[in-house]
Design a protein around this motif. Structure first.
Motif, short mmCIF file in Angstrom:
data_model
loop_
_atom_site.label_atom_id
_atom_site.label_comp_id
_atom_site.label_asym_id
_atom_site.label_seq_id
_atom_site.Cartn_x
_atom_site.Cartn_y
_atom_site.Cartn_z
N GLU A 53 41.62 21.52 57.43
CA GLU A 53 42.52 20.39 57.21
C GLU A 53 41.68 19.13 57.10
N PHE A 54 42.30 18.07 56.54
CA PHE A 54 41.53 16.88 56.20
C PHE A 54 42.33 15.62 56.53
N VAL A 55 41.74 14.77 57.36
CA VAL A 55 42.36 13.49 57.73
C VAL A 55 41.59 12.36 57.05
N PRO A 56 42.27 11.48 56.31
CA PRO A 56 41.54 10.37 55.67
C PRO A 56 40.73 9.59 56.70
N PHE A 57 39.47 9.35 56.36
CA PHE A 57 38.56 8.69 57.31
C PHE A 57 38.73 7.18 57.21
N GLN A 58 39.63 6.66 58.05
CA GLN A 58 39.90 5.24 58.08
C GLN A 58 39.85 4.76 59.53
N PRO A 101 47.56 10.83 59.63
CA PRO A 101 48.09 11.78 58.65
C PRO A 101 47.06 12.84 58.30
N VAL A 102 47.54 14.02 57.91
CA VAL A 102 46.65 15.12 57.60
C VAL A 102 47.00 15.73 56.25
N MET A 103 46.01 16.29 55.58
CA MET A 103 46.23 16.92 54.28
C MET A 103 45.68 18.34 54.29
N SER A 104 46.33 19.20 53.54
CA SER A 104 45.80 20.53 53.28
C SER A 104 44.95 20.47 52.02
N ILE A 105 44.27 21.56 51.71
CA ILE A 105 43.25 21.53 50.67
C ILE A 105 43.82 21.20 49.29
N GLU A 106 45.07 21.57 49.03
CA GLU A 106 45.64 21.30 47.70
C GLU A 106 46.01 19.83 47.50
N ASP A 107 46.04 19.05 48.59
CA ASP A 107 46.49 17.66 48.49
C ASP A 107 45.36 16.63 48.50
N VAL A 108 44.14 17.07 48.73
CA VAL A 108 43.03 16.12 48.85
C VAL A 108 42.70 15.50 47.49
N ASP A 158 36.18 12.20 45.98
CA ASP A 158 35.45 10.96 46.33
C ASP A 158 36.16 10.13 47.39
N VAL A 159 36.88 10.79 48.27
CA VAL A 159 37.51 10.14 49.42
C VAL A 159 36.94 10.78 50.68
N ASP A 160 36.54 9.99 51.66
CA ASP A 160 36.01 10.53 52.91
C ASP A 160 37.14 11.06 53.79
N TYR A 161 36.94 12.29 54.29
CA TYR A 161 37.92 12.91 55.19
C TYR A 161 37.22 13.38 56.46
N VAL A 162 37.96 13.28 57.58
CA VAL A 162 37.54 13.93 58.81
C VAL A 162 37.91 15.41 58.68
N LEU A 163 36.94 16.30 58.94
CA LEU A 163 37.15 17.72 58.76
C LEU A 163 37.71 18.36 60.04
N THR A 205 32.36 14.08 58.58
CA THR A 205 33.20 13.60 57.49
C THR A 205 32.66 14.19 56.18
N ILE A 206 33.59 14.55 55.30
CA ILE A 206 33.20 15.14 54.03
C ILE A 206 33.96 14.46 52.90
N ALA A 207 33.50 14.68 51.68
CA ALA A 207 34.24 14.22 50.50
C ALA A 207 34.20 15.33 49.46
N PHE A 208 35.28 15.51 48.75
CA PHE A 208 35.33 16.49 47.67
C PHE A 208 34.70 15.88 46.42
N THR A 209 33.74 16.58 45.87
CA THR A 209 33.12 16.13 44.61
C THR A 209 33.74 16.83 43.41
N ASP A 210 34.30 18.02 43.63
CA ASP A 210 34.99 18.77 42.58
C ASP A 210 36.10 19.56 43.26
N LYS A 211 37.33 19.04 43.16
CA LYS A 211 38.46 19.66 43.85
C LYS A 211 38.75 21.05 43.28
N GLU A 212 38.65 21.20 41.96
CA GLU A 212 38.95 22.48 41.33
C GLU A 212 38.04 23.59 41.83
N LYS A 213 36.77 23.25 42.08
CA LYS A 213 35.80 24.24 42.57
C LYS A 213 35.69 24.23 44.09
N SER A 214 36.48 23.40 44.76
CA SER A 214 36.43 23.26 46.23
C SER A 214 35.02 22.90 46.71
#
Length: 510
Positions: free
Chosen positions: A306-311, A326-333, A336-341, A357-366
């Motif tokens: 799960e991923f929480v926006p890093f703010q 707030p929290v997001m699942s993998i399909e909603d991220v 180029d946004v920092d998330y708490v993992l 903290t991580i950021a998705f560089t390519d959502k399609e490829k996870s």
């Protein structure tokens, strides 16, 4: 001709092509969560949060997120894992773990004791197989697959405590390598069991020329120290004079970027660098292809993410999460946004804040990159500096001045009622530039990279100060505060009290 290597390469190519087949990460993650909940529903934790009713709900993920709170290590340990330490079973995962991963991280001497179950050992092993299969995407010759691999982790001499074995995750993993792999594994079981880091490296250096090392694996800072020791011992110019077939370095634990320049200086020819993400809590991701430096999340292997926006509004002072975040699942991220993992795992961690903290560089490829730590976030007077921005700024300095700056730490200091960022930078290069000029250029780089920092510099943040120290100061600090080698990483951001301790420690290294 490398006959055995050709056969291994062919098998890997076939396995890799199967592994690369597109899979639905959303379905993978839902399946993993259901399997976790099903297996743990009769544990104390599963009964308390009524996993059975979550499994019967129409939206399992949403109901799970509504019913189960976020946990950092201290919250989960005090409320649940402490019962495991006292001999209880079926607490957050069926049975009782055989291992505990000791992890002081980068924040202090006191080790966390993180359960490592047999299911997790299997998960890590399966992730390793996926990573080996991904080598089919890299242009490696057949003879590479007949060479040996140097795994420079922590000691495999695990300590027994109350009938359980304890050590760092790299030592636990190395002590559970498959029998067929032992012929390829170096430095071998006897040397790997040596607890003292300096003694272990000394043995590696003495035996280095008897091994045909084709790949290295370990944390960059300690890998560099080991390579320097081998080079020094054999009185050569670079490591390829000792290991001519070295072609791959599997990095992990921290971003490789800050070490790239100093690491490459130890080589006689270019090698392939492959990033991995193995933490005490599980094998999270690995670099799947050479076209990117990002890593592919492993979404079908015993970990629900799960991923929480890093703010700043969502983060407590100690780095834990506010429950209303707030929290997001993998399909909603978003990319180029920092998330708490967050992770829920087959070791009985639930909605666990790993601290990265991580950021998705390519959502399609996870595919992701590690951007920092929740505690390594310098937000004094609104500067909002993450570690990846700091790394980028340091790398620019290396390129501008043609120097190697693999280590640094920074903290906020108050001088005459005004705030400054005090940087300590580690380098053994012959500097042709003053600390004042480095500070000025560093400040300029950060202004260009981060608008919040630029705003802060125009208001309450007065300036930047830089002190350059020999690398030994950083390594000795790690040794004095934790332990050399293994999973130990240098803290990149220090709060006032820790910074004062560091300043006192390194004053004789100036």
């Amino acid at each position: 001709m490398a006959i055995i290597g050709s056969i291994i390469k062919k098998v890997i190519d076939v396995t890799g092509s199967i592994s690369d087949a597109d899979s639905n990460v959303k379905e993978n993650q839902l399946t993993v969560l259901k399997e976790l909940l099903e297996k743990a529903k009769d544990t104390a934790f599963g009964k308390f949060y009524n996993f059975s009713s979550i499994l019967e709900s129409e939206d399992v993920i949403k109901t799970f997120q509504e019913k189960v709170p976020y946990f950092d290590y201290h919250q989960l340990n005090e409320r649940w894992w402490q019962q495991l330490h006292e001999g209880s079973e079926d607490i957050t995962w069926p049975g009782s773990p055989d291992y505990y991963a000791l992890s002081s991280g980068t924040t202090g001497k006191t080790s966390k004791r993180i359960p490592v179950t047999e299911d997790m050992i299997d998960s890590i092993r399966q992730a390793g197989i996926k990573q080996v299969a991904a080598l089919s995407n890299f242009d490696l010759p057949p003879d590479f697959f007949e060479t040996e691999i140097m795994m420079l982790g922590s000691s495999t001499n695990l300590q027994e405590r109350k009938g359980k074995l304890e050590g760092e995750i790299s030592g636990i993993s190395a002590s559970n390598i498959p029998f067929w792999f032992k012929g390829y594994y170096k430095p071998g079981e006897d040397i790997a069991k040596i607890d003292d880091w300096d003694e272990r490296v000394e043995h590696i250096a003495k035996n280095a020329k008897t091994w045909d090392i084709g790949a290295l694996s370990g944390i960059p800072s300690w890998m560099e120290l080991m390579l320097k020791k081998v080079i020094e011992h054999h009185k050569v110019e670079n490591i390829h004079e000792v290991w001519p077939n070295l072609k791959v370095y599997t990095s992990g634990g921290v971003a490789f970027q800050p070490y790239e320049k100093s690491f490459n200086a130890l080589l006689g020819k270019p090698i392939t660098v492959i990033d991995t993400y193995l933490a005490s809590e599980g094998f999270i991701a690995f670099q799947n292809r050479p076209e990117t430096e990002s890593m592919k999340l492993i979404t079908d292997n015993g970990i629900f993410f799960e991923f929480v926006p890093f703010q700043p509004d969502y983060i407590n002072e100690d780095g834990s999460l506010k429950q209303e975040a707030p929290v997001m699942s993998i399909e909603d991220v978003e990319e180029d946004v920092d998330y708490v993992l967050l992770m829920s795992t087959v070791s009985g961690a639930w909605r666990y804040i790993i601290g990265d903290t991580i950021a998705f560089t390519d959502k399609e490829k996870s595919e992701i990159k590690i951007t920092g730590r929740t505690k390594f976030f310098l937000n004094v007077v609104g500067s909002q500096l993450s570690v990846n921005k700091m790394n980028d700024a340091i790398k620019e300095l290396e390129e501008i001045y043609d120097i190697q700056l693999p280590e640094f730490t920074v903290g906020a200091v108050k001088i005459d009622n005004e705030f400054y960022h005090q940087w300590y930078i580690g380098s053994d290069s012959d500097l042709n530039v003053s600390e004042e000029e480095i500070a000025e250029k560093l400040d300029e780089n950060l202004k260009n990279a981060n608008k919040n920092y630029k705003v802060a510099r125009g208001k309450a943040l007065k300036g930047v100060k830089v002190t350059v120290l020999p690398l030994k100061a950083f390594y000795e600090w790690s040794g004095a505060n934790k332990k050399k080698g293994g999973q130990v990483k240098m803290e990149k951001v220090m709060k006032e009290e820790k910074l004062q301790e560091f300043q006192e420690f390194v004053k004789d290294f100036r």
